[in-house]
Design a protein around this motif. Structure first.
Motif, PDB file in Angstrom:
ATOM      1  N   TYR A  35       0.853  -1.182   0.000  1.00 67.58           N
ATOM      2  CA  TYR A  35       0.000   0.000   0.000  1.00 67.58           C
ATOM      3  C   TYR A  35       0.894   1.240   0.000  1.00 67.58           C
ATOM      4  N   GLN A  37       0.672   5.304   1.413  1.00 68.41           N
ATOM      5  CA  GLN A  37      -0.128   6.194   2.254  1.00 68.41           C
ATOM      6  C   GLN A  37       0.468   7.594   2.224  1.00 68.41           C
ATOM      7  N   GLY A  40      -2.223  12.288   5.785  1.00 68.87           N
ATOM      8  CA  GLY A  40      -3.629  12.605   6.004  1.00 68.87           C
ATOM      9  C   GLY A  40      -4.610  11.720   5.264  1.00 68.87           C
ATOM     10  N   GLN A  41      -4.105  10.697   4.606  1.00 63.21           N
ATOM     11  CA  GLN A  41      -4.960   9.789   3.833  1.00 63.21           C
ATOM     12  C   GLN A  41      -4.878   8.367   4.359  1.00 63.21           C
ATOM     13  N   GLY A  42      -5.807   7.559   3.941  1.00 65.31           N
ATOM     14  CA  GLY A  42      -5.730   6.147   4.264  1.00 65.31           C
ATOM     15  C   GLY A  42      -4.805   5.429   3.303  1.00 65.31           C
ATOM     16  N   PRO A  43      -4.422   4.209   3.634  1.00 64.96           N
ATOM     17  CA  PRO A  43      -3.570   3.435   2.720  1.00 64.96           C
ATOM     18  C   PRO A  43      -4.271   3.192   1.388  1.00 64.96           C
ATOM     19  N   PHE A  45      -4.283   0.863  -1.966  1.00 68.05           N
ATOM     20  CA  PHE A  45      -3.832  -0.434  -2.455  1.00 68.05           C
ATOM     21  C   PHE A  45      -2.956  -0.291  -3.698  1.00 68.05           C
ATOM     22  N   TYR A  48      -1.110  -7.036  -4.777  1.00 71.19           N
ATOM     23  CA  TYR A  48      -1.330  -8.146  -3.863  1.00 71.19           C
ATOM     24  C   TYR A  48      -0.710  -9.404  -4.479  1.00 71.19           C
ATOM     25  N   SER A  58      -3.580  -4.035  -9.932  1.00 76.23           N
ATOM     26  CA  SER A  58      -4.363  -2.937 -10.503  1.00 76.23           C
ATOM     27  C   SER A  58      -4.133  -1.602  -9.817  1.00 76.23           C
ATOM     28  N   GLY A  59      -3.533  -1.617  -8.628  1.00 76.64           N
ATOM     29  CA  GLY A  59      -3.305  -0.371  -7.925  1.00 76.64           C
ATOM     30  C   GLY A  59      -1.980   0.302  -8.248  1.00 76.64           C
ATOM     31  N   LEU A  91       3.547   0.930   2.750  1.00 77.91           N
ATOM     32  CA  LEU A  91       3.211  -0.077   3.755  1.00 77.91           C
ATOM     33  C   LEU A  91       3.126  -1.453   3.125  1.00 77.91           C
ATOM     34  N   GLN A 105      -5.133  -8.626   7.984  1.00 84.97           N
ATOM     35  CA  GLN A 105      -3.820  -8.292   7.461  1.00 84.97           C
ATOM     36  C   GLN A 105      -2.958  -7.738   8.583  1.00 84.97           C
ATOM     37  N   PHE A 107       0.294  -5.525   9.370  1.00 90.85           N
ATOM     38  CA  PHE A 107       1.055  -4.489   8.689  1.00 90.85           C
ATOM     39  C   PHE A 107       2.442  -4.303   9.277  1.00 90.85           C
ATOM     40  N   GLY A 108       3.365  -3.942   8.413  1.00 94.30           N
ATOM     41  CA  GLY A 108       4.678  -3.521   8.842  1.00 94.30           C
ATOM     42  C   GLY A 108       4.673  -2.043   9.187  1.00 94.30           C
ATOM     43  N   PRO A 109       5.793  -1.527   9.695  1.00 93.33           N
ATOM     44  CA  PRO A 109       5.863  -0.123  10.118  1.00 93.33           C
ATOM     45  C   PRO A 109       5.967   0.855   8.959  1.00 93.33           C
TER      46      PRO A 109
END
Lengths: 116, 113
Positions: A35, A37, A40-43, A45, A48, A58-59, A91, A105, A107-109
């Motif tokens: 992902y 990020q 101020g936004q979400g992750p 995609f 995968y 596709s992302g 991410l 899922q 997540f890593g740092p």
């Protein structure tokens, strides 16, 4: 046990350079996700993997972005000819199985990429 | 594009108060998940609610889902300073490879001690 790890934690590069970001998933997890990020936004995609193959890329924003997972474990996200707009936290996440919407899922740092 | 949209964007409360965050989404879903993100600790999965469930509890967390309104809420009761974080809802969008997770923009919660 060890969680998802990502290296480097920070990467500063110049516009036009090539960068590689690495993800070590939790041992035994077959699914791996990347992902991006922005502040101020979400992750968002990107791609995968189920095992060694990219089940959904596709992302990926354009052909400067590419990711591999040759042995079904560690994955590398590669960005060519970096642009300032690529600056973000990248991410990685893994889950025990893919192909299901019910998998949690882990997540890593993240890797903070700054393109000057 | 992002599937879930959280509301409010930011929330500031006193320790001990309850915090409610809302999420709206656009398409049909199999489930909806909530994640928390602390600075320096990454994203952590909190809870998953399936499309045939209306409410789910986990400790001080209560999640509701209204599929007719395409919305979900996350309630944190008796908040603590340690709950300060960003909270994201996420939905699974089916694609040819299985599912991909779509996150909203998040609600930034600040709990004052």
């Amino acid at each position: 046990g060890a969680g998802v790890s990502q290296t480097p934690s920070n990467k500063v590069t110049e516009k036009g350079k090539y960068v590689e970001l690495r993800c070590d998933p939790i041992s035994g997890h077959t699914a791996l996700y990347w992902y991006r990020q922005s502040l101020g936004q979400g992750p968002e995609f990107l791609i995968y993997f189920q095992g060694t193959g990219a089940a959904d890329d596709s992302g990926l924003p354009n052909d400067r972005f590419f990711a591999v997972r040759p042995e079904g474990s560690v994955s590398t996200l590669k960005i060519q000819r970096t642009e300032r707009g690529d600056s973000a936290v990248y991410l990685c996440a893994s889950s025990p199985r893919g192909g299901s919407s019910y998998n949690e899922q882990f997540f890593g740092p993240g890797t903070r990429l700054t393109v000057l | 594009s992002q599937q879930g949209e959280e509301d409010p964007q930011a929330l500031s409360i006193q320790e001990g108060e309850n915090a409610t965050m809302n999420c709206s989404y656009k398409t049909s879903i199999n489930n909806l998940q909530w994640y928390r993100q602390n600075s320096g600790r990454g994203l952590v999965h909190l809870i998953l609610i399936r499309s045939n469930e209306r409410e789910k509890h986990s400790g001080r967390l209560r999640v509701t889902l209204d599929t007719s309104k395409k919305s979900s809420s996350l309630l944190i009761t008796a908040s603590r300073a340690a709950d300060t974080a960003s909270y994201f809802c996420a939905t699974a969008e089916r694609n040819t490879g299985g599912f991909k997770t779509i996150f909203g923009a998040g609600t930034r919660l600040f709990v004052k001690a």
